[in-house]
Design a protein around this motif. Structure first.
Motif: not given
Length: 346
Positions: A225-230, A296-299, A304-307
């Motif tokens: 959810d975090v990585l997809r900005y949901h 990780v293939r998607q981002f 990843l570092r920012a999160a």
């Protein structure tokens, strides 16, 4: 030697005088222990089976038992549990262990005794003289993390004994909800088999209804959810975890651990590491590496570092201020989304 090979040899009567059961998968260690117990008739076990914890009992007590003749039986079985003195760990213990006598036993084991060292550790300290002697005399049985294919084989074997099958999607969901941990999976099977008593088939509905998601799996959903900005679904899931009495610091620590793993996998995969070598290098369960590689293939690495850095700052705030942890997580999500917009990421 792995647990399956050892059990096969024990059943065939190919016995060693000393076994070392080395590794962290309790299910496999217990399977081997139960097979060894079968060597002693049930009516003899009270007198001919001993079990001693080295964190509370001197090793000399276990050795006295191991060197005693079997009581109206063919053999004696002695378990030495938590032999931390074979590792590099510095255990704070007031127990005085006579390691010289243990060394002597390794050199000259009793022929009518099977001595089993249950070592729930990743490895022994190979530099120690005691360990070097042990490796020369003992059969080392590794009960470390198993692959997804091996896990499936164990599950299929258990289900086939009851003439029950499991749908591929159901097995995948079972892996997801247990983090691929063999022990957790095998602990869930009895209730799933009861569910499937009539149909003789375990489906996804059964797994969803009967197997609770682990905290790690819930946090993995949170990572997505975090990585997809949901933002809304991430915040709602975070609130649900807190409402379920999960400590915010613990949630944040697992989140940090997940993003640390994602960054490590991203960097090492770009350097040419395979999935198998990643699991070995990072010393994590192969299933966790598989899931991480899918993510990780998607981002990209900056995302990843920012999160990761944002969650690190959130942890600092949780530990050094009186601000509400749930509010801090919401602020992290807002900042993370704003940073994306600032660099024009869609």
């Amino acid at each position: 030697m792995n647990a399956q090979q050892a059990i096969k040899e024990i059943k065939a009567g190919q016995l060693a005088s000393i076994y070392v059961v080395l590794g962290t998968v309790d299910y496999l260690a217990d399977q081997l222990k139960q097979q060894l117990l079968q060597l002693i008739p049930s009516e003899e076990r009270t007198m001919n089976v001993g079990s001693y914890d080295m964190e509370t009992t001197p090793v000399a007590v276990a050795l006295d038992d191991a060197m005693s003749a079997p009581f109206f039986g063919e053999r004696r079985l002695v378990f030495i549990n938590h032999p931390y003195f074979l590792t590099g760990e510095h255990q704070k213990s007031k127990i005085d262990h006579d390691l010289d006598s243990l060394q002597h036993y390794f050199d000259q084991p009793e022929p009518d005794t099977i001595l089993v060292l249950m070592a729930p550790y990743e490895k022994l300290d190979a530099r120690k003289k005691l360990v070097k002697s042990l490796k020369k005399q003992a059969t080392i049985v590794e009960v470390n993390q198993v692959s997804e294919r091996e896990t499936q084989a164990y599950v299929q074997q258990a289900l086939q004994a009851k003439k029950i099958s499991i749908e591929p999607a159901a097995f995948q969901e079972l892996l997801n909800r247990t983090d691929g941990q063999l022990g957790l999976i095998m602990a869930q099977l009895p209730k799933l088999m009861i569910y499937a008593a009539q149909s003789q088939r375990i489906d996804s509905a059964a797994v969803n209804a009967l197997v609770t998601k682990s905290l790690t799996q819930n946090v993995f959903d949170l990572v997505n959810d975090v990585l997809r900005y949901h933002t809304q679904s991430a915040v709602e899931l975070y609130h649900e975890l807190v409402a379920a009495q999960e400590a915010p610091l613990k949630i944040n620590a697992i989140l940090l651990g997940q993003f640390r793993l994602l960054l490590q996998v991203k960097v090492l995969a770009q350097a040419g590491y395979s999935q198998g070598s990643l699991a070995s290098t990072l010393k994590v369960h192969p299933y966790r590496v598989k899931l991480a590689m899918q993510v990780v293939r998607q981002f990209d690495q900056p995302t990843l570092r920012a999160a990761y850095l944002g969650l690190l700052e959130t942890e600092v705030q949780m530990k050094t201020t009186q601000r509400d942890p749930e509010l801090l997580f919401e602020l992290f999500m807002v900042q993370f989304v704003n940073d994306r917009r600032a660099v024009g990421v869609r």
